[in-house]
Each structure stands twice: as structure tokens, then as C-alpha cells.
Motif scaffolding. Structure first.
Motif, mmCIF file in Angstrom:
data_model
loop_
_atom_site.group_PDB
_atom_site.id
_atom_site.type_symbol
_atom_site.label_atom_id
_atom_site.label_comp_id
_atom_site.label_asym_id
_atom_site.label_seq_id
_atom_site.Cartn_x
_atom_site.Cartn_y
_atom_site.Cartn_z
ATOM 1 N N VAL A 49 1.267 6.868 -9.581
ATOM 2 C CA VAL A 49 0.578 6.249 -8.797
ATOM 3 C C VAL A 49 0.364 6.978 -7.356
ATOM 4 C CG1 VAL A 49 -0.016 4.192 -7.408
ATOM 5 C CG2 VAL A 49 1.126 3.940 -9.911
ATOM 6 N N ASP A 50 -0.917 7.281 -7.138
ATOM 7 C CA ASP A 50 -1.297 7.950 -5.730
ATOM 8 C C ASP A 50 -1.996 6.828 -5.076
ATOM 9 O OD1 ASP A 50 -1.358 9.661 -3.914
ATOM 10 O OD2 ASP A 50 -3.160 10.588 -4.644
ATOM 11 N N LEU A 51 -1.526 6.437 -3.750
ATOM 12 C CA LEU A 51 -2.324 5.347 -3.428
ATOM 13 C C LEU A 51 -2.214 5.382 -1.799
ATOM 14 C CD1 LEU A 51 -3.562 2.294 -3.658
ATOM 15 C CD2 LEU A 51 -1.261 1.478 -3.223
ATOM 16 N N ASN A 52 -3.527 5.139 -1.167
ATOM 17 C CA ASN A 52 -3.528 5.254 0.255
ATOM 18 C C ASN A 52 -2.936 3.780 0.979
ATOM 19 O OD1 ASN A 52 -4.268 5.222 2.913
ATOM 20 N ND2 ASN A 52 -6.118 6.205 2.563
ATOM 21 N N PHE A 53 -1.832 3.868 1.154
ATOM 22 C CA PHE A 53 -1.316 2.590 1.577
ATOM 23 C C PHE A 53 -1.906 1.835 2.596
ATOM 24 C CE2 PHE A 53 2.117 -0.101 3.348
ATOM 25 C CZ PHE A 53 2.710 -0.621 2.282
ATOM 26 N N ASP A 54 -2.248 2.630 3.575
ATOM 27 C CA ASP A 54 -2.950 2.046 4.609
ATOM 28 C C ASP A 54 -4.185 1.200 4.327
ATOM 29 O OD1 ASP A 54 -0.711 2.276 6.531
ATOM 30 O OD2 ASP A 54 -1.664 4.347 6.920
ATOM 31 N N ARG A 55 -5.092 1.887 3.700
ATOM 32 C CA ARG A 55 -6.394 1.347 3.005
ATOM 33 C C ARG A 55 -6.143 0.164 2.284
ATOM 34 N NH1 ARG A 55 -10.001 1.476 6.542
ATOM 35 N NH2 ARG A 55 -11.481 1.159 4.901
ATOM 36 N N ALA A 56 -5.066 0.346 1.234
ATOM 37 C CA ALA A 56 -4.858 -0.960 0.299
ATOM 38 C C ALA A 56 -4.535 -2.114 1.185
ATOM 39 C CB ALA A 56 -3.914 -0.467 -0.728
ATOM 40 N N LEU A 57 -3.885 -1.982 2.321
ATOM 41 C CA LEU A 57 -3.123 -2.986 2.975
ATOM 42 C C LEU A 57 -4.517 -3.735 3.771
ATOM 43 C CD1 LEU A 57 -1.070 -4.703 3.944
ATOM 44 C CD2 LEU A 57 -0.340 -3.000 5.553
ATOM 45 N N TYR A 58 -5.348 -2.878 4.275
ATOM 46 C CA TYR A 58 -6.569 -3.107 5.028
ATOM 47 C C TYR A 58 -7.549 -4.088 4.197
ATOM 48 C CZ TYR A 58 -11.315 -3.036 6.922
ATOM 49 O OH TYR A 58 -12.414 -3.346 7.436
ATOM 50 N N TRP A 59 -7.682 -3.422 3.017
ATOM 51 C CA TRP A 59 -8.720 -4.152 2.254
ATOM 52 C C TRP A 59 -8.113 -5.430 1.754
ATOM 53 C CZ3 TRP A 59 -13.680 -3.659 1.840
ATOM 54 C CH2 TRP A 59 -14.111 -2.547 2.206
ATOM 55 N N LEU A 60 -6.745 -5.751 1.460
ATOM 56 C CA LEU A 60 -6.155 -6.939 1.124
ATOM 57 C C LEU A 60 -6.268 -7.845 2.185
ATOM 58 C CD1 LEU A 60 -2.882 -6.030 -0.885
ATOM 59 C CD2 LEU A 60 -4.863 -7.330 -1.688
ATOM 60 N N GLU A 61 -6.149 -7.606 3.404
ATOM 61 C CA GLU A 61 -6.165 -8.273 4.547
ATOM 62 C C GLU A 61 -7.365 -8.860 4.904
ATOM 63 O OE1 GLU A 61 -4.077 -6.074 7.632
ATOM 64 O OE2 GLU A 61 -1.954 -6.991 7.093
ATOM 65 N N VAL A 62 -8.680 -8.177 4.604
ATOM 66 C CA VAL A 62 -9.769 -8.750 4.791
ATOM 67 C C VAL A 62 -10.498 -9.349 3.526
ATOM 68 C CG1 VAL A 62 -10.317 -6.694 6.377
ATOM 69 C CG2 VAL A 62 -10.892 -6.384 4.049
ATOM 70 N N GLY A 63 -9.624 -9.705 2.619
ATOM 71 C CA GLY A 63 -9.952 -10.464 1.485
ATOM 72 C C GLY A 63 -10.188 -10.100 0.040
ATOM 73 N N ALA A 64 -10.146 -8.842 -0.017
ATOM 74 C CA ALA A 64 -10.521 -8.068 -1.278
ATOM 75 C C ALA A 64 -9.392 -8.679 -2.114
ATOM 76 C CB ALA A 64 -10.309 -6.463 -1.199
ATOM 77 N N GLN A 65 -9.906 -9.191 -3.551
ATOM 78 C CA GLN A 65 -9.042 -9.596 -4.492
ATOM 79 C C GLN A 65 -8.847 -8.526 -5.724
ATOM 80 O OE1 GLN A 65 -8.008 -12.833 -4.475
ATOM 81 N NE2 GLN A 65 -8.717 -12.829 -2.611
ATOM 82 N N PRO A 66 -7.540 -8.203 -5.550
ATOM 83 C CA PRO A 66 -7.160 -7.221 -6.834
ATOM 84 C C PRO A 66 -7.188 -7.734 -8.509
ATOM 85 C CG PRO A 66 -5.191 -8.140 -5.697
ATOM 86 C CD PRO A 66 -6.363 -8.517 -5.089
ATOM 87 N N THR A 67 -7.384 -6.980 -9.077
ATOM 88 C CA THR A 67 -7.387 -7.417 -10.602
ATOM 89 C C THR A 67 -5.945 -7.655 -11.124
ATOM 90 O OG1 THR A 67 -7.459 -5.167 -11.510
ATOM 91 C CG2 THR A 67 -9.509 -6.313 -11.286
#
Length: 177
Positions: A49-67
Motif C-alpha cells: 500500500v502506497d498512500l498519501n496519509f495527509d490527503r486521505a486524512l483530509y478527505w475523511l475529515e471533510v466527509g468522504a466515505q470509504p468503501t
């Protein structure tokens, strides 16, 4: 707009490779997306897994729903834990430094667990190789024993065939005289 964090399939048939993307829920799986925040390769052991941690955290905080699959990936990477800790900071349960210490402790514990699993796997692999080698030695010894017996039997047979030709028997001796 309902935003999802989901996987976008790539790779050839039978060898899937996924990108972790932010997309509108109405967009097709491999279609238009807002942002690519990482990649997921399930073909390696363990999965890469190669993940941009900060951007993933940002999108979760603004309400994006993960599958579901992405939720598991984010959980393993610690993004969901950091979101939870930041929620505690916002509510005043503890400060940012305490949240970071808790996250670092979790990350270190997770790393120790992964190292232990890798060490156990390497140990099991080594033991299996040693066991296979021991079994192979037993088989080789059994084969060598059979070969030695065959050679000994062949030598004895050859000696038995040569012995009567060299020394006359008791019946043949009086006939010549």
C-alpha cells in the motif's frame, strides 16, 4: 455531491492493481475521479500500500466515505485512528501532542507486530526447509543402501559364476584321471 474513497482497477487480467481515488459516488468505477491518493497491490505478500496519509486524512475529515476495502486499508495504515484522535483534540479531551504520542505508540506497536510475524514466517520457512532436507537425506540413504545391496549381490553373483570355472569340483577330478 457524495464523495467516495474507493479503488480504481488497473493491471492485466488475473493480476489486478488498484489506485486509491477520491471520486463522485455516481462516477463509474474506472471512470472520472477527483484525486488519486495512493495505490494498492494485493499481488505481493504482504499486500503493498502506497498512500498519501495527509490527503486521505483530509478527505475523511471533510466527509468522504470509504468503501469497505478502502476502510480496511485506511485502518491498517492508521488514517482512521488519526481521524479519531483529531476528533478527541477538537472536543478538548486531550491536546495535539498527546494525540501524536498515542499515534506514534500505535505505529511502533504495529511495526513490532509486523516484524514478529515476518520473523515467525522466516523461522517456519527455515524449519520447513531443514525438515525437507532431513527427509531428503533419509530417502537418499535408503536409495544408497539399495544400490549398495544390488552391487554386493552383483559382485557375489559374479564371484559365484567365476568360482566353478577356476576350480574343478570333486566329480570332475576323477573323470580326468
Amino acid at each position: 455531491m457524495a464523495t467516495k474513497i474507493r479503488l480504481q482497477r488497473g493491471g492485466r487480467k488475473g493480476y489486478a492493481f488498484y489506485s486509491i481515488v477520491i471520486a463522485d459516488a455516481r462516477a463509474p468505477r474506472d471512470g472520472r475521479f477527483t484525486e488519486k491518493i495512493g495505490s494498492y497491490n494485493p499481488n505481493t505478500n504482504p499486500a503493498t500500500v502506497d498512500l498519501n496519509f495527509d490527503r486521505a486524512l483530509y478527505w475523511l475529515e471533510v466527509g468522504a466515505q470509504p468503501t469497505d476495502t478502502v476502510r480496511n486499508i485506511l485502518s491498517r495504515e492508521g488514517v482512521l485512528l488519526m481521524k479519531h484522535l483529531r476528533g478527541g483534540v477538537k472536543k478538548g479531551a486531550f491536546d495535539e501532542a498527546t494525540a501524536q504520542r498515542k499515534f506514534d505508540a500505535w505505529k511502533a506497536d504495529k511495526q513490532r507486530g509486523l516484524e514478529k510475524v515476518a520473523a515467525d514466517e522466516a523461522k517456519a520457512k527455515k524449519e520447513a526447509a531443514e525438515k525437507a532436507l532431513a527427509e531428503e537425506k533419509k530417502v537418499n540413504e535408503a536409495i544408497a543402501k539399495k544400490v549398495a545391496e544390488k552391487k554386493a549381490a552383483a559382485v557375489a553373483e559374479a564371484a559365484a559364476a567365476e568360482a566353478p570355472a577356476e576350480a574343478p569340483t570333486a566329480e570332475e577330478a576323477p573323470a580326468e584321471a
